[in-house]
Design a protein around this motif. Structure first.
Motif, PDB file in Angstrom:
ATOM      1  N   MET A 154       0.829  -1.208   0.000  1.00 12.32           N
ATOM      2  CA  MET A 154       0.000   0.000   0.000  1.00 12.32           C
ATOM      3  C   MET A 154       0.863   1.258   0.000  1.00 12.32           C
ATOM      4  N   ARG A 155       1.954   1.248   0.767  1.00 12.88           N
ATOM      5  CA  ARG A 155       2.851   2.405   0.775  1.00 12.88           C
ATOM      6  C   ARG A 155       3.480   2.618  -0.604  1.00 12.88           C
ATOM      7  N   ASP A 156       3.865   1.498  -1.225  1.00 12.71           N
ATOM      8  CA  ASP A 156       4.455   1.604  -2.563  1.00 12.71           C
ATOM      9  C   ASP A 156       3.442   2.151  -3.560  1.00 12.71           C
ATOM     10  N   SER A 175       2.755   5.859  -3.143  1.00 10.01           N
ATOM     11  CA  SER A 175       3.817   6.726  -3.650  1.00 10.01           C
ATOM     12  C   SER A 175       3.737   6.880  -5.164  1.00 10.01           C
ATOM     13  N   ARG A 176       2.980   5.983  -5.812  1.00  8.88           N
ATOM     14  CA  ARG A 176       2.828   6.034  -7.266  1.00  8.88           C
ATOM     15  C   ARG A 176       1.350   6.158  -7.640  1.00  8.88           C
ATOM     16  N   ILE A 177       0.618   6.901  -6.816  1.00 12.28           N
ATOM     17  CA  ILE A 177      -0.841   6.903  -6.921  1.00 12.28           C
ATOM     18  C   ILE A 177      -1.347   7.329  -8.297  1.00 12.28           C
ATOM     19  N   ASP A 178      -0.615   8.190  -8.981  1.00 13.93           N
ATOM     20  CA  ASP A 178      -1.068   8.642 -10.302  1.00 13.93           C
ATOM     21  C   ASP A 178      -0.947   7.555 -11.367  1.00 13.93           C
ATOM     22  N   ASP A 179      -0.150   6.527 -11.062  1.00 16.77           N
ATOM     23  CA  ASP A 179       0.043   5.430 -12.022  1.00 16.77           C
ATOM     24  C   ASP A 179      -0.741   4.176 -11.644  1.00 16.77           C
ATOM     25  N   ILE A 180      -1.481   4.232 -10.529  1.00 16.43           N
ATOM     26  CA  ILE A 180      -2.174   3.060 -10.005  1.00 16.43           C
ATOM     27  C   ILE A 180      -3.673   3.177 -10.272  1.00 16.43           C
ATOM     28  N   GLY A 181      -4.256   2.099 -10.770  1.00 23.84           N
ATOM     29  CA  GLY A 181      -5.689   2.084 -11.039  1.00 23.84           C
ATOM     30  C   GLY A 181      -6.432   1.142 -10.105  1.00 23.84           C
ATOM     31  N   LEU A 182      -7.748   1.060 -10.297  1.00 21.26           N
ATOM     32  CA  LEU A 182      -8.583   0.220  -9.442  1.00 21.26           C
ATOM     33  C   LEU A 182      -8.226  -1.261  -9.571  1.00 21.26           C
ATOM     34  N   HIS A 183      -7.798  -1.671 -10.759  1.00 24.32           N
ATOM     35  CA  HIS A 183      -7.452  -3.085 -10.946  1.00 24.32           C
ATOM     36  C   HIS A 183      -6.276  -3.474 -10.058  1.00 24.32           C
ATOM     37  N   GLU A 184      -5.238  -2.643 -10.029  1.00 24.47           N
ATOM     38  CA  GLU A 184      -4.070  -2.946  -9.196  1.00 24.47           C
ATOM     39  C   GLU A 184      -4.441  -2.969  -7.721  1.00 24.47           C
ATOM     40  N   GLY A 242      -7.400  -3.672  -6.489  1.00 26.52           N
ATOM     41  CA  GLY A 242      -8.191  -4.883  -6.277  1.00 26.52           C
ATOM     42  C   GLY A 242      -7.332  -6.119  -6.137  1.00 26.52           C
ATOM     43  N   GLN A 243      -6.289  -6.223  -6.963  1.00 28.06           N
ATOM     44  CA  GLN A 243      -5.375  -7.354  -6.878  1.00 28.06           C
ATOM     45  C   GLN A 243      -4.617  -7.352  -5.550  1.00 28.06           C
ATOM     46  N   LEU A 244      -4.262  -6.171  -5.066  1.00 23.04           N
ATOM     47  CA  LEU A 244      -3.602  -6.075  -3.757  1.00 23.04           C
ATOM     48  C   LEU A 244      -4.521  -6.578  -2.647  1.00 23.04           C
ATOM     49  N   ILE A 245      -5.749  -6.105  -2.652  1.00 22.71           N
ATOM     50  CA  ILE A 245      -6.689  -6.432  -1.573  1.00 22.71           C
ATOM     51  C   ILE A 245      -6.946  -7.927  -1.494  1.00 22.71           C
ATOM     52  N   ARG A 246      -7.054  -8.588  -2.638  1.00 21.67           N
ATOM     53  CA  ARG A 246      -7.433  -9.997  -2.632  1.00 21.67           C
ATOM     54  C   ARG A 246      -6.343 -10.900  -2.064  1.00 21.67           C
ATOM     55  N   HIS A 247      -5.140 -10.374  -1.841  1.00 14.61           N
ATOM     56  CA  HIS A 247      -4.099 -11.151  -1.171  1.00 14.61           C
ATOM     57  C   HIS A 247      -4.372 -11.292   0.329  1.00 14.61           C
ATOM     58  N   ASP A 248      -5.166 -10.386   0.872  1.00 11.76           N
ATOM     59  CA  ASP A 248      -5.300 -10.273   2.322  1.00 11.76           C
ATOM     60  C   ASP A 248      -6.765 -10.390   2.731  1.00 11.76           C
ATOM     61  N   ILE A 269     -14.977  -6.728  -4.176  1.00 12.95           N
ATOM     62  CA  ILE A 269     -14.054  -5.638  -3.908  1.00 12.95           C
ATOM     63  C   ILE A 269     -14.054  -4.629  -5.047  1.00 12.95           C
ATOM     64  N   GLU A 270     -14.115  -5.108  -6.275  1.00 10.86           N
ATOM     65  CA  GLU A 270     -14.075  -4.217  -7.433  1.00 10.86           C
ATOM     66  C   GLU A 270     -15.212  -3.194  -7.390  1.00 10.86           C
ATOM     67  N   ARG A 271     -16.384  -3.627  -6.988  1.00  7.83           N
ATOM     68  CA  ARG A 271     -17.529  -2.709  -6.931  1.00  7.83           C
ATOM     69  C   ARG A 271     -17.371  -1.697  -5.798  1.00  7.83           C
ATOM     70  N   VAL A 272     -16.788  -2.151  -4.677  1.00  9.38           N
ATOM     71  CA  VAL A 272     -16.542  -1.218  -3.574  1.00  9.38           C
ATOM     72  C   VAL A 272     -15.574  -0.133  -4.030  1.00  9.38           C
ATOM     73  N   LEU A 273     -14.504  -0.541  -4.720  1.00  8.61           N
ATOM     74  CA  LEU A 273     -13.490   0.416  -5.157  1.00  8.61           C
ATOM     75  C   LEU A 273     -14.072   1.436  -6.132  1.00  8.61           C
ATOM     76  N   LEU A 274     -15.005   1.009  -6.947  1.00  7.23           N
ATOM     77  CA  LEU A 274     -15.654   1.947  -7.862  1.00  7.23           C
ATOM     78  C   LEU A 274     -16.386   3.046  -7.093  1.00  7.23           C
ATOM     79  N   MET A 275     -16.865   2.701  -5.883  1.00 13.71           N
ATOM     80  CA  MET A 275     -17.640   3.648  -5.086  1.00 13.71           C
ATOM     81  C   MET A 275     -16.749   4.585  -4.274  1.00 13.71           C
TER      82      MET A 275
END
Length: 293
Positions: free
Chosen positions: A31-33, A36-45, A47-53, A79-85
């Motif tokens: 999450m910290r990483d 730090s790159r928030i402008d390059d990170i989208g909802l898909h990335e 979502g993939q992070l969240i599903r590990h935990d 999770i994908e629908r939550v992130l859209l909100m």
């Protein structure tokens, strides 16, 4: 941590539902990483992070239900629908300061929680593959249910680690013992009963409650969740585990496919999941393929 386990189901539900839900240290690092790159990170990335935990997944779903608006007429089950909100920036604002699981205490507690989280991740991946193979209407729902299926077990490792270790050793030393009997002896109830009670207490989406309810095990979607959870658990004993082989036979029968084909599919999923072993720091199921192949 508890000094002594409770003996009644409702006591467990009331206690565990009131506990904070920490997340994995590696989740925090990712999450910290990403932040730090928030402008390059989208909802898909994200979502993939969240599903590990599974605990972060639970935090996210609980937040939405706790803050549900009257205008929201349908459940949000993935999770994908939550992130859209809530959006990317909203995700970091809401969940960036959650406590680390690894700061909670004893090594036995952390190791038990890590193993269960690793197993949950594999179960989610297997459930996703099987539901996609079945052309399920929403494989993400099935994946999420499998990922969260053993949340109560993770929380029990955080609350009574020594007793959970004792239960694990008893089952390993005597294959004739039934896990539900050992659970009743230690906890006064089955872990799945605690899980169902927690899902209700947390007001999680009814679809997820249904998919995690063993009482509906004959329904195809619930059957897939149980198959995935069972395979991930039985693979802890190795790829030659008779219980895992029974799972595979049932899986092959469900899809009317050959045993070897379903074995190859599960093997592929396990190998892919093993690439993420560093998230949990425990030996992945695929590592035991060396002795099986």
């Amino acid at each position: 941590m508890l000094n002594q386990p409770f003996t009644e189901l409702q006591q467990w539900i009331d206690y565990l539902s009131a506990q904070p839900l920490p997340i994995l240290a590696h989740t925090h690092e990712a999450m910290r990483d990403y932040r730090s790159r928030i402008d390059d990170i989208g909802l898909h990335e994200i979502g993939q992070l969240i599903r590990h935990d599974p605990l972060l997944t639970l935090n996210v779903l609980r937040y939405l239900e706790t803050n549900r608006k009257s205008s929201q007429l349908t459940d949000v089950t993935t999770i994908e629908r939550v992130l859209l909100m809530i959006g990317v920036s909203g995700f970091f604002r809401l969940f960036g300061a959650l406590p680390n699981l690894e700061e909670q205490g004893q090594k036995v507690m952390i190791d038990g929680a890590h193993r269960t989280c690793s197993r949950a991740f594999l179960a989610g991946r297997i459930a996703e593959m099987l539901s996609e193979y079945r052309r399920d209407i929403d494989p993400n729902e099935v994946m999420t249910a499998a990922l969260l299926h053993d949340t109560a077990e993770i929380l029990l490792w955080l609350s009574i680690p020594l007793q959970m270790l004792d239960m694990q050793l008893k089952l390993q030393s005597d294959p004739t013992l039934r896990s539900k009997d050992v659970q009743r002896q230690l906890l006064g109830c089955k872990i799945n009963q605690i899980q169902q009670g927690l899902v209700i207490k947390w007001a999680l989406p009814r679809t997820l409650l249904h998919l995690m309810d063993d009482g509906f095990a004959e329904e195809p979607r619930v059957y897939i969740v149980n198959l995935a959870v069972g395979m991930a658990r039985h693979l802890e004993s190795g790829w030659d585990s008779p219980y895992f082989l029974d799972d595979l036979k049932n899986c092959a029968a469900m899809f009317n496919r050959e045993f070897d084909e379903m074995y190859a599919r599960i093997r592929h999923v396990a190998l892919d999941a093993a690439r993420h072993w560093y998230w949990y720091g425990v030996e992945p199921a695929a590592a035991r393929l060396i002795n099986a192949d």
